[in-house]
Design a protein around this motif. Structure first.
Motif, PDB file in Angstrom:
ATOM      1  N   ASP A  17     -28.186  28.222  22.216  1.00 54.15           N
ATOM      2  CA  ASP A  17     -26.838  28.573  21.799  1.00 54.15           C
ATOM      3  C   ASP A  17     -25.770  27.893  22.639  1.00 54.15           C
ATOM      4  O   ASP A  17     -26.040  27.318  23.679  1.00 54.15           O
ATOM      5  CB  ASP A  17     -26.605  30.090  21.712  1.00 54.15           C
ATOM      6  CG  ASP A  17     -27.210  30.877  22.849  1.00 54.15           C
ATOM      7  OD1 ASP A  17     -27.373  32.105  22.689  1.00 54.15           O
ATOM      8  OD2 ASP A  17     -27.541  30.282  23.892  1.00 54.15           O
TER       9      ASP A  17
ATOM     10  N   ILE B  43     -28.833  28.774  17.347  1.00 60.10           N
ATOM     11  CA  ILE B  43     -29.773  28.252  16.359  1.00 60.10           C
ATOM     12  C   ILE B  43     -31.191  28.584  16.801  1.00 60.10           C
ATOM     13  O   ILE B  43     -31.580  28.339  17.945  1.00 60.10           O
ATOM     14  CB  ILE B  43     -29.571  26.734  16.142  1.00 60.10           C
ATOM     15  CG1 ILE B  43     -30.476  26.234  15.021  1.00 60.10           C
ATOM     16  CG2 ILE B  43     -29.775  25.935  17.434  1.00 60.10           C
ATOM     17  CD1 ILE B  43     -30.079  24.844  14.504  1.00 60.10           C
ATOM     18  N   ALA B  44     -31.936  29.145  15.860  1.00 59.02           N
ATOM     19  CA  ALA B  44     -33.312  29.546  16.149  1.00 59.02           C
ATOM     20  C   ALA B  44     -34.250  28.343  16.058  1.00 59.02           C
ATOM     21  O   ALA B  44     -33.886  27.277  15.554  1.00 59.02           O
ATOM     22  CB  ALA B  44     -33.724  30.623  15.160  1.00 59.02           C
TER      23      ALA B  44
ATOM     24  N   GLY C 145     -36.607  27.942  14.134  1.00 58.31           N
ATOM     25  CA  GLY C 145     -36.844  27.601  12.734  1.00 58.31           C
ATOM     26  C   GLY C 145     -35.622  27.076  12.012  1.00 58.31           C
ATOM     27  O   GLY C 145     -35.706  26.717  10.842  1.00 58.31           O
ATOM     28  N   GLY C 146     -34.500  27.044  12.710  1.00 53.38           N
ATOM     29  CA  GLY C 146     -33.291  26.467  12.130  1.00 53.38           C
ATOM     30  C   GLY C 146     -32.247  27.476  11.667  1.00 53.38           C
ATOM     31  O   GLY C 146     -31.145  27.079  11.283  1.00 53.38           O
ATOM     32  N   GLY C 147     -32.557  28.752  11.684  1.00 60.75           N
ATOM     33  CA  GLY C 147     -31.566  29.744  11.316  1.00 60.75           C
ATOM     34  C   GLY C 147     -30.410  29.745  12.295  1.00 60.75           C
ATOM     35  O   GLY C 147     -30.605  29.530  13.492  1.00 60.75           O
ATOM     36  N   THR C 148     -29.206  29.976  11.796  1.00 66.78           N
ATOM     37  CA  THR C 148     -28.013  29.853  12.631  1.00 66.78           C
ATOM     38  C   THR C 148     -27.183  31.129  12.624  1.00 66.78           C
ATOM     39  O   THR C 148     -27.243  31.935  11.697  1.00 66.78           O
ATOM     40  CB  THR C 148     -27.130  28.683  12.164  1.00 66.78           C
ATOM     41  OG1 THR C 148     -26.773  28.890  10.789  1.00 66.78           O
ATOM     42  CG2 THR C 148     -27.854  27.362  12.308  1.00 66.78           C
ATOM     43  N   ASN C 149     -26.393  31.276  13.679  1.00 68.70           N
ATOM     44  CA  ASN C 149     -25.446  32.384  13.813  1.00 68.70           C
ATOM     45  C   ASN C 149     -24.143  31.825  14.377  1.00 68.70           C
ATOM     46  O   ASN C 149     -24.173  30.897  15.201  1.00 68.70           O
ATOM     47  CB  ASN C 149     -25.984  33.448  14.770  1.00 68.70           C
ATOM     48  CG  ASN C 149     -27.220  34.125  14.252  1.00 68.70           C
ATOM     49  OD1 ASN C 149     -27.168  34.908  13.326  1.00 68.70           O
ATOM     50  ND2 ASN C 149     -28.365  33.802  14.847  1.00 68.70           N
TER      51      ASN C 149
ATOM     52  N   THR D 193     -20.462  23.762  13.224  1.00 73.83           N
ATOM     53  CA  THR D 193     -21.840  23.710  12.748  1.00 73.83           C
ATOM     54  C   THR D 193     -22.763  23.389  13.914  1.00 73.83           C
ATOM     55  O   THR D 193     -22.575  22.369  14.600  1.00 73.83           O
ATOM     56  CB  THR D 193     -22.020  22.651  11.656  1.00 73.83           C
ATOM     57  OG1 THR D 193     -21.131  22.910  10.566  1.00 73.83           O
ATOM     58  CG2 THR D 193     -23.453  22.648  11.145  1.00 73.83           C
TER      59      THR D 193
ATOM     60  N   LYS E  82     -16.627  30.400  12.227  1.00 77.59           N
ATOM     61  CA  LYS E  82     -17.330  30.260  10.953  1.00 77.59           C
ATOM     62  C   LYS E  82     -16.552  29.377  10.002  1.00 77.59           C
ATOM     63  O   LYS E  82     -15.336  29.527   9.851  1.00 77.59           O
ATOM     64  CB  LYS E  82     -17.549  31.633  10.319  1.00 77.59           C
ATOM     65  CG  LYS E  82     -18.736  32.396  10.870  1.00 77.59           C
ATOM     66  CD  LYS E  82     -18.901  33.743  10.172  1.00 77.59           C
ATOM     67  CE  LYS E  82     -20.038  34.529  10.789  1.00 77.59           C
ATOM     68  NZ  LYS E  82     -20.143  35.898  10.205  1.00 77.59           N
TER      69      LYS E  82
ATOM     70  N   SER F 260     -26.595  22.472  15.173  1.00 80.67           N
ATOM     71  CA  SER F 260     -27.815  21.866  14.651  1.00 80.67           C
ATOM     72  C   SER F 260     -28.696  21.453  15.830  1.00 80.67           C
ATOM     73  O   SER F 260     -28.250  21.460  16.979  1.00 80.67           O
ATOM     74  CB  SER F 260     -27.496  20.657  13.764  1.00 80.67           C
ATOM     75  OG  SER F 260     -26.818  19.658  14.503  1.00 80.67           O
TER      76      SER F 260
ATOM     77  N   TYR G 217     -34.731  29.507  21.000  1.00 81.21           N
ATOM     78  CA  TYR G 217     -33.381  29.720  20.484  1.00 81.21           C
ATOM     79  C   TYR G 217     -32.391  29.080  21.453  1.00 81.21           C
ATOM     80  O   TYR G 217     -32.465  29.315  22.646  1.00 81.21           O
ATOM     81  CB  TYR G 217     -33.120  31.217  20.367  1.00 81.21           C
ATOM     82  CG  TYR G 217     -31.832  31.609  19.690  1.00 81.21           C
ATOM     83  CD1 TYR G 217     -30.653  31.727  20.407  1.00 81.21           C
ATOM     84  CD2 TYR G 217     -31.812  31.879  18.328  1.00 81.21           C
ATOM     85  CE1 TYR G 217     -29.485  32.108  19.784  1.00 81.21           C
ATOM     86  CE2 TYR G 217     -30.641  32.262  17.685  1.00 81.21           C
ATOM     87  CZ  TYR G 217     -29.475  32.384  18.417  1.00 81.21           C
ATOM     88  OH  TYR G 217     -28.322  32.749  17.793  1.00 81.21           O
TER      89      TYR G 217
END
Length: 115
Positions: free
Chosen positions: A35, A51-52, A54-58, A68, A64, A70, A33
């Motif tokens: 950040d 970003i994790a 696996g691509g999951g984001t917070n 973005t 927000k 990535s 992860y």
């Protein structure tokens, strides 16, 4: 050892855009992860986005819809695309990773939003 090197900061007018990059080395990048944090003058460091593997984001509520995060695992690089910047986004931006219980930070890159 873990190394994080940020780039891409600069001076931009309100409403403008910047893309920050963080080149990572010394660990298996794709497994971790990643950040971005920022620290404005006189304020505490705060998390901006993460970003994790696996691509999951917070995202922090304040960014927000404008920022973005990535990653490119082939290049061991994480990015932060920042759009519609405002003066409150002025800060030093840091890349961060927690590897084997140890926090690692880059040297930071200055983002200044001013007319």
């Amino acid at each position: 050892q873990v190394q994080l090197v940020e780039s891409g900061g600069g001076l931009v007018q309100p409403g403008g855009s910047l893309r920050l990059s963080c080149a990572a080395s010394g660990f298996i990048f794709r497994a971790y992860y990643m950040d971005w944090y920022r620290q404005a003058p006189g304020k505490q460091r705060e998390v901006v986005a993460g970003i994790a593997s696996g691509g999951g984001t917070n995202y922090a509520d304040s960014v927000k819809g404008r920022f973005t995060i990535s990653r490119d695992n082939a290049k061991n690089t994480v990015y932060l695309q920042m759009n519609n910047l405002n003066v409150e986004d002025t800060a030093v931006y840091y890349c961060h990773v927690l590897v084997r219980g140890m926090n690692s930070w880059g040297q930071g890159t200055q983002v200044t939003v001013s007319s």
